[in-house]
Design a protein around this motif. Structure first.
Motif, PDB file in Angstrom:
ATOM      1  N   UNK A  83      91.127  57.993  69.532  1.00  0.00           N
ATOM      2  CA  UNK A  83      91.877  57.519  68.368  1.00  0.00           C
ATOM      3  C   UNK A  83      92.744  56.330  68.769  1.00  0.00           C
ATOM      4  N   UNK A  84      93.181  55.576  67.773  1.00  0.00           N
ATOM      5  CA  UNK A  84      94.141  54.495  67.989  1.00  0.00           C
ATOM      6  C   UNK A  84      95.139  54.536  66.836  1.00  0.00           C
ATOM      7  N   UNK A  85      96.405  54.305  67.150  1.00  0.00           N
ATOM      8  CA  UNK A  85      97.485  54.494  66.182  1.00  0.00           C
ATOM      9  C   UNK A  85      98.326  53.226  66.064  1.00  0.00           C
ATOM     10  N   UNK A  86      98.626  52.830  64.826  1.00  0.00           N
ATOM     11  CA  UNK A  86      99.642  51.810  64.569  1.00  0.00           C
ATOM     12  C   UNK A  86     100.772  52.497  63.806  1.00  0.00           C
ATOM     13  N   UNK A  87     101.855  52.886  64.502  1.00  0.00           N
ATOM     14  CA  UNK A  87     102.961  53.551  63.817  1.00  0.00           C
ATOM     15  C   UNK A  87     103.735  52.574  62.945  1.00  0.00           C
ATOM     16  N   UNK A  88     104.469  53.120  61.989  1.00  0.00           N
ATOM     17  CA  UNK A  88     105.224  52.290  61.051  1.00  0.00           C
ATOM     18  C   UNK A  88     106.241  51.415  61.774  1.00  0.00           C
ATOM     19  N   UNK A  89     106.795  51.926  62.882  1.00  0.00           N
ATOM     20  CA  UNK A  89     107.847  51.195  63.590  1.00  0.00           C
ATOM     21  C   UNK A  89     107.314  50.171  64.587  1.00  0.00           C
ATOM     22  N   UNK A 152      94.777  45.149  68.059  1.00  0.00           N
ATOM     23  CA  UNK A 152      94.972  46.032  69.211  1.00  0.00           C
ATOM     24  C   UNK A 152      94.179  47.326  69.051  1.00  0.00           C
ATOM     25  N   UNK A 153      94.186  47.884  67.841  1.00  0.00           N
ATOM     26  CA  UNK A 153      93.420  49.112  67.669  1.00  0.00           C
ATOM     27  C   UNK A 153      91.929  48.815  67.599  1.00  0.00           C
ATOM     28  N   UNK A 154      91.601  47.604  67.125  1.00  0.00           N
ATOM     29  CA  UNK A 154      90.194  47.222  67.083  1.00  0.00           C
ATOM     30  C   UNK A 154      89.614  47.117  68.486  1.00  0.00           C
ATOM     31  N   UNK A 155      90.380  46.566  69.413  1.00  0.00           N
ATOM     32  CA  UNK A 155      89.878  46.380  70.772  1.00  0.00           C
ATOM     33  C   UNK A 155      89.630  47.723  71.452  1.00  0.00           C
ATOM     34  N   UNK A 156      90.288  48.756  70.980  1.00  0.00           N
ATOM     35  CA  UNK A 156      90.110  50.083  71.579  1.00  0.00           C
ATOM     36  C   UNK A 156      88.744  50.674  71.278  1.00  0.00           C
ATOM     37  N   UNK A 157      88.123  50.218  70.180  1.00  0.00           N
ATOM     38  CA  UNK A 157      86.848  50.762  69.709  1.00  0.00           C
ATOM     39  C   UNK A 157      86.932  52.274  69.485  1.00  0.00           C
TER      40      UNK A 157
END
Length: 308
Positions: A83-89, A152-157
């Motif tokens: 998984x990859x996460x973009x938190x609100x903060x 950044x999350x895209x690069x994680x695949x």
């Protein structure tokens, strides 16, 4: 649908803070593989808490949740690489560049130098950031900063992408650009779970939607199902200098110089009467179908949608 077709399954997930505040209350949810799933709710409804549990950042008080077939409590180490996460903060700031952020994240995910270099270039190009890859963070626009986070999350695949209010604070043009990139990610096979308090965002992006209120899921389905199930109606919006005449209609709701009246489609005589009185009082009448925002406000209360 086979269990493996669900990327997220929860049963009775409850989270209580401080021994008394119930942020989530017995949430049962199944999120299918592929597409974009939007979680809507007012401030404090439990959206971010749910996302943090799914992202293995927070343990539930009770209940069970699996992500990609793994238990969030017992098998978090199996979930995190997937998984990859973009938190609100999350913020882009300082003198680091888009390249610094994306390449470093790729390396942290375990990529070799050559793989990280190639993947970073591909991700930045896909989000139209390659030409500004060497600009420092303080020189980037708000929309560019959000796109760096998405790259950044895209690069994680990763198989599952978790986005907590990804377009908050962006201007309308930047928001729509970001929507296009998010839809592009979904088209490449990623499953995306995002929270938002923008109704138009959910209408544009979501394949499936859940509305959460006071820790409980109160609506679930695709947009058409949700509106049909909750008796989508025709709405008359009436404006004018004098709207006192609209008080005669039991379902009239007047706010800020505008009256809205919900009608069943077969109420032709009532519609004719409203149009006649509107002409007599120099009022303007606009017809439209009820929207997700109409339904949201009706279900959770309040006159405006809030962030979480």
């Amino acid at each position: 649908m086979d269990a493996m077709d669900y990327v997220i399954e929860t049963e009775g997930i409850t989270k209580i803070y401080g021994g008394k505040k119930k942020a989530l209350d017995s949430v049962d949810m199944k999120i299918p593989r592929g597409g974009i799933f939007c979680l809507l709710g007012r401030n404090g409804a439990g959206k971010t808490t749910f996302l943090r549990i799914i992202g293995t950042q927070l343990e539930p008080t009770s209940g069970r949740a699996t992500v990609l077939g793994y238990d969030v409590m017992k098998e978090a180490d199996e979930i995190r690489p997937r998984i990859a996460v973009v938190p609100q903060e999350a913020k882009i700031w300082g003198f680091a560049t888009p390249w610094d952020y994306v390449y470093s994240y790729a390396r942290l995910r375990g990529m070799s130098d050559s793989d990280a270099t190639q993947a970073s270039a591909d991700a930045l190009k896909r989000l139209d950031l390659y030409d500004v890859k060497d600009k420092v963070g303080i020189e980037l626009s708000g929309g560019m900063k959000q796109r760096v986070l998405v790259s950044m999350i895209l690069v994680s695949d990763a198989e599952l992408l978790l986005l907590d209010e990804p377009s908050i604070g962006l201007d309308p043009v930047s928001r729509r650009q970001l929507w296009s990139y998010i839809k592009g990610l979904s088209a490449t096979g990623h499953t995306i779970l995002l929270t938002t308090h923008y109704m138009d965002e959910a209408e544009v992006l979501a394949d499936n939607i859940s509305i959460i209120h006071e820790g409980k899921v109160i609506v679930n389905g695709n947009l058409q199902q949700i509106l049909e199930r909750n008796n989508s109606k025709t709405i008359l919006e009436i404006t004018g200098n004098d709207l006192t005449w609209t008080r005669a209609y039991n379902d009239a709701d007047s706010k800020n110089g505008r009256t809205t009246i919900e009608l069943e489609e077969e109420e032709d005589e009532i519609v004719a009467g409203i149009l006649r009185k509107a002409r007599q009082n120099n009022s303007k009448v606009v017809f439209r179908r009820s929207t997700l925002e109409d339904l949201f406000v009706k279900l959770v209360g309040g006159g405006e949608v809030e962030s979480a």
